[in-house]
Design a protein around this motif. Structure first.
Motif, PDB file in Angstrom:
ATOM      1  N   ALA A  61       0.841  -1.206   0.000  1.00 23.77           N
ATOM      2  CA  ALA A  61       0.000   0.000   0.000  1.00 23.77           C
ATOM      3  C   ALA A  61       0.872   1.250   0.000  1.00 23.77           C
ATOM      4  O   ALA A  61       0.593   2.228  -0.696  1.00 23.77           O
ATOM      5  CB  ALA A  61      -0.931  -0.003   1.206  1.00 23.77           C
TER       6      ALA A  61
ATOM      7  N   SER B 114       0.902   4.071  -3.008  1.00 27.30           N
ATOM      8  CA  SER B 114       0.202   5.296  -2.610  1.00 27.30           C
ATOM      9  C   SER B 114       1.095   6.329  -1.937  1.00 27.30           C
ATOM     10  O   SER B 114       0.774   7.513  -1.930  1.00 27.30           O
ATOM     11  CB  SER B 114      -0.933   4.948  -1.641  1.00 27.30           C
ATOM     12  OG  SER B 114      -0.401   4.570  -0.375  1.00 27.30           O
TER      13      SER B 114
ATOM     14  N   CYS C  95      -6.330  -1.094   0.366  1.00 28.40           N
ATOM     15  CA  CYS C  95      -5.819  -0.219  -0.700  1.00 28.40           C
ATOM     16  C   CYS C  95      -6.200  -0.834  -2.048  1.00 28.40           C
ATOM     17  O   CYS C  95      -6.075  -2.044  -2.227  1.00 28.40           O
ATOM     18  CB  CYS C  95      -4.298  -0.119  -0.566  1.00 28.40           C
ATOM     19  SG  CYS C  95      -3.495   0.814  -1.870  1.00 28.40           S
TER      20      CYS C  95
ATOM     21  N   VAL D 197      -5.410   5.382  -7.181  1.00 34.13           N
ATOM     22  CA  VAL D 197      -5.222   4.534  -6.017  1.00 34.13           C
ATOM     23  C   VAL D 197      -6.199   4.999  -4.937  1.00 34.13           C
ATOM     24  O   VAL D 197      -6.432   6.194  -4.772  1.00 34.13           O
ATOM     25  CB  VAL D 197      -3.747   4.549  -5.542  1.00 34.13           C
ATOM     26  CG1 VAL D 197      -3.237   5.942  -5.319  1.00 34.13           C
ATOM     27  CG2 VAL D 197      -3.553   3.728  -4.282  1.00 34.13           C
ATOM     28  N   HIS D 198      -6.822   4.043  -4.268  1.00 35.10           N
ATOM     29  CA  HIS D 198      -7.832   4.330  -3.245  1.00 35.10           C
ATOM     30  C   HIS D 198      -7.398   3.684  -1.928  1.00 35.10           C
ATOM     31  O   HIS D 198      -6.839   2.590  -1.931  1.00 35.10           O
ATOM     32  CB  HIS D 198      -9.193   3.755  -3.665  1.00 35.10           C
ATOM     33  CG  HIS D 198      -9.673   4.287  -4.982  1.00 35.10           C
ATOM     34  ND1 HIS D 198     -10.631   5.257  -5.097  1.00 35.10           N
ATOM     35  CD2 HIS D 198      -9.294   3.989  -6.258  1.00 35.10           C
ATOM     36  CE1 HIS D 198     -10.833   5.546  -6.377  1.00 35.10           C
ATOM     37  NE2 HIS D 198     -10.031   4.771  -7.108  1.00 35.10           N
ATOM     38  N   LEU D 199      -7.674   4.373  -0.821  1.00 32.60           N
ATOM     39  CA  LEU D 199      -7.222   3.875   0.477  1.00 32.60           C
ATOM     40  C   LEU D 199      -8.353   3.847   1.488  1.00 32.60           C
ATOM     41  O   LEU D 199      -9.183   4.757   1.518  1.00 32.60           O
ATOM     42  CB  LEU D 199      -6.122   4.789   1.029  1.00 32.60           C
ATOM     43  CG  LEU D 199      -4.783   4.758   0.306  1.00 32.60           C
ATOM     44  CD1 LEU D 199      -3.986   6.011   0.628  1.00 32.60           C
ATOM     45  CD2 LEU D 199      -4.003   3.502   0.692  1.00 32.60           C
TER      46      LEU D 199
ATOM     47  N   SER E 176      -9.371   4.748   4.811  1.00 31.06           N
ATOM     48  CA  SER E 176      -8.856   5.673   5.821  1.00 31.06           C
ATOM     49  C   SER E 176      -9.975   6.597   6.272  1.00 31.06           C
ATOM     50  O   SER E 176     -10.785   7.038   5.459  1.00 31.06           O
ATOM     51  CB  SER E 176      -7.699   6.501   5.239  1.00 31.06           C
ATOM     52  OG  SER E 176      -7.184   7.361   6.225  1.00 31.06           O
TER      53      SER E 176
END
Lengths: 395, 337
Positions: free
Chosen positions: B28, B32, B49, B58-60, B62
């Motif tokens: 990740a 990212s 991620c 890119v997506h996280l 959080s």
């Protein structure tokens, strides 16, 4: 000098009793063989110790355990033979495997197939090469089986948690004495880690948190939930006069986790508002602990906590919980007040040996808040504190 | 676009991978640049991620943007949950993921496989760990700066431990010295808990209450992560001055390390380097420990940790493999006294 304890702890008995519980739980779910790759699960099932390491190393030097429903000693694969329990038969101890490669994965899969050719096999997690090596075989998820065994702690498990927490509390006294304007959270981390090892901790398990809290949520970082953002990674930012610091750290002793939480004021005494927040925290804890006994549900506990803070915001963090269990994982069942919702909480019924880390949060937007943590075990007829702070007047 | 993500997307196109769903911190962080709370030990796979090739994003998972690089917009964050079904729903809603036919994952659990299969029907899950290991492997000039910086921090921590070696101090107290210095230097993430262990027939990694005694050799093996990058080294010290035989053993170990390092050239097969009798470790160094396959060969731009164990003396250095020969990134003296 390491901390010494008068209380009894029999690690060999603890391992024997845990293994028996796990085997009984496998019987209940019809699991013939249980393959474990998760460190906390392996520690529970076998008592194996491995050195603490960052996840990148841990996944590549992971141990493995294979538990069979016949109750025979488990098979253990490890890179660190000094961590094997003394009573494990020599022919059940194996060298560590590289499970991110096909060779290592096939070696393990073929061993497992020999031991359990056709029965029900459960696996807690898989590397992708191991996933490929088991292609075509049905794999059961053992979460329920593991959870059932772990939920009720033996007296030795409770003693490990008590000791982990005591080491943590004693270590933090030296750290707290360093707090003043200009000191950096990273320095506190250094001192905490030094002290826990001097005192006899087995490992540190989470990057310690000393987060300066904003006065109001809007002053803090961006939030997805609209709620208080916690925890944030510690940075070398120096503390400032009047900072409200939320502390959260966890160490382990013989595989069992501590969980220390507190709120500190940098360079000053708490004012009347802060003392009131602390008193309200203590009121929530008192009410919840007074209610804890076998048969009470998680839903009962959230109702009681909300009742103490009636008319105010829900007294815990929206993305976390009022309480979580602890053991060989820092957060394990039972969970109380998560987004799984009231209906789920209704099904969580307390039983003797359950351990809860209560972490209510008192927040008055614009005036910051108070957060700490108390560890409580459910007994035959009530509850027993495993942590020893009272936070009286913010102490 | 950050270089690591660009490299990942390009390799995804070459490999026919439409998306990655990642659970591991190192992966990740690589795609990212996010700095998230570090927990020790293994964790079961959970989708923390996601990389989608068609959107290049890119997506996280959080709840905040703290520690998340500014080029990742708030719309690219998705909420955490204690309900795996909710997490899977959040993941499935990521733009472009529903169209992904081939998805790389870096681990799996039986439960998550069922759940992901339900929300992403028709997608084939493939080995994303092996894929990313290759992408992460060559180290750029910027990566090397990160590793050099981490090595310097690890060396400073180890120097503090070396200075504390004396009769009476315990193994666990020496470990504490390493971590205290690390914190003073502004770093809070050991790569592993330092192995400050009295020498024996094999190196140990778990410290005990054993106090050092005059005449002991003590292994000092430590590592740190600085902004994700790993720095690691091993040295051995004699307690209260080296005896003649200990000094000689130190020289033999030092020579063996020199030979092992000299062998770290492009084209050398990893299994053969590991098979040298004195070599105890030959591993990749990057965003934490990076694994190398036995049947693979070293390449230029690899960074590796090389460790030898000779007559109870343990020594290890970080080495940058180049076409012009190995470049040693560790500078601490190798002597035992």
């Amino acid at each position: 000098m390491t901390l010494t304890f008068d209380s009894t702890l029999d690690l060999e008995r603890m391992r024997r009793e845990r293994h028996a519980r796990l085997v009984a739980s496998m019987h209940e779910d019809g699991i013939d063989a249980l393959l474990l790759l998760g460190q906390g699960n392996i520690a529970y099932a076998t008592g194996l110790r491995v050195p603490a390491s960052d996840q990148n190393l841990a996944i590549h030097r992971r141990p493995v355990a294979l538990v069979t429903v016949d109750g025979a000693a488990p098979h253990v694969w490890t890179w660190y033979p000094e961590g094997l329990p003394a009573e494990l038969p020599a022919d059940h101890a194996h060298d560590g495997l590289r499970l991110e490669f096909a060779d290592g994965a096939r070696t393990l899969a073929s061993f497992v197939t020999d031991v359990c050719p056709a029965g029900t096999l459960a696996v807690d997690e898989l590397t992708m090469p191991l996933h490929a090596a088991f292609a075509g075989r049905a794999l059961m998820d053992p979460s329920v089986c593991l959870g059932r065994a772990k939920l009720q702690k033996t007296s030795d498990e409770l003693e490990c948690i008590r000791r982990a927490q005591r080491i943590n509390e004693v270590a933090i006294e030296d750290v707290k004495a360093m707090v003043r304007p200009g000191v950096r959270g990273t320095e506190l981390t250094g001192r905490l880690l030094e002290r826990i090892f001097e005192l006899g901790a087995s490992a540190n398990t989470v990057d310690p948190i000393w987060q300066a809290m904003p006065a109001s949520i809007a002053d803090g970082p961006f939030t997805m939930t609209g709620d208080i953002i916690f925890p944030l990674v510690t940075t070398p930012r120096p503390f400032e006069q009047g900072d409200v610091i939320w502390v959260d750290n966890g160490i382990s002793y013989q595989g069992y986790q501590s969980d220390y939480g507190h709120t500190w004021i940098v360079g000053g005494e708490p004012d009347a508002v802060k003392k009131d927040q602390c008193a309200r925290y203590r009121a929530v804890i008192r009410a919840v602990v007074d209610a804890m006994r076998p048969g009470v549900t998680a839903r009962d506990l959230t109702r009681i906590a909300k009742g103490v803070e009636a008319g105010k915001r829900t007294p815990w963090l929206k993305h976390f919980y009022l309480a979580h269990g602890t053991g060989t994982e820092s957060a394990e069942a039972p969970f109380v007040g998560t987004d799984l919702g009231d209906e789920f909480d209704e099904t969580q019924v307390l039983a003797p040996g359950n351990v809860l880390v209560l972490e209510p949060v008192i927040w008055d937007d614009g005036q910051s808040g108070f957060r700490a943590e108390d560890i409580v075990a459910v007994t035959e007829d009530g509850a027993e504190m495993l942590s020893s702070l009272t936070y009286e007047d913010y102490s | 676009m950050p270089e690591h993500l660009g490299r990942t997307l390009s390799a995804m196109a070459d490999a026919g991978i439409d998306a990655l769903i990642l659970g591991r911190d190192g992966n990740a962080r690589f795609v990212s640049g996010a700095d998230r709370l570090s927990l020790t030990g293994t964790r079961a796979f959970a989708p923390g991620c996601v990389v989608v090739r068609s959107t290049g994003k890119v997506h996280l998972m959080s709840t905040t943007d703290d520690g998340i690089p500014a080029d990742i917009a708030h719309e690219q964050l998705y909420d955490m949950s204690w309900n795996p079904m909710t997490i899977a729903g959040n993941v499935a809603a990521i733009p472009g993921l529903a169209d992904a036919r081939t998805i790389g994952v870096d681990g799996m659990t039986p439960m998550m496989e069922t759940i992901l299969g339900g929300v992403l029907p028709g997608a084939e899950l493939v080995d994303g760990e092996t894929f990313l290991r290759e992408v992460r492997r060559p180290k750029s000039a910027g990566d090397l700066d990160g590793i050099r910086n981490a090595v310097a921090v690890a060396e400073a921590c180890l120097a503090t431990v070396v200075a504390a070696v004396a009769p009476g101090i315990t193994e666990r107290e020496l470990l504490g010295k390493f971590e205290a210095r690390m914190g003073q230097l502004g770093v809070t993430t050991p790569a592993f808990e330092a192995a400050t262990c009295v020498a024996g027939t094999t190196p140990r990694a778990i410290v005990t209450d054993r106090a050092l005694r005059t005449g002991d050799l003590v292994h000092l093996r430590g590592g740190v992560l600085v902004e994700g990058w790993e720095g690691v080294l091993a040295r051995t010290r004699a307690v209260d001055g080296a005896t003649g035989p200990q000094g000689a053993a130190g020289e033999r170990a030092s020579a063996a390390l020199g030979e092992a390092v000299a062998a770290c050239r492009p084209g050398e097969v990893i299994a053969e380097l590991r098979a040298r009798p004195e070599v105890t470790a030959l591993e990749g160094v990057g965003l934490g420990h990076e694994e190398l396959a036995d049947d693979d060969a070293l390449r230029a731009a690899d960074v590796v940790y090389v460790e030898v164990f000779v007559d109870q003396v343990l020594l290890g250095d970080v080495v940058h493999v180049t076409d012009a020969g190995p470049e040693i990134l560790t500078t601490s003296p190798l002597d035992v006294a």
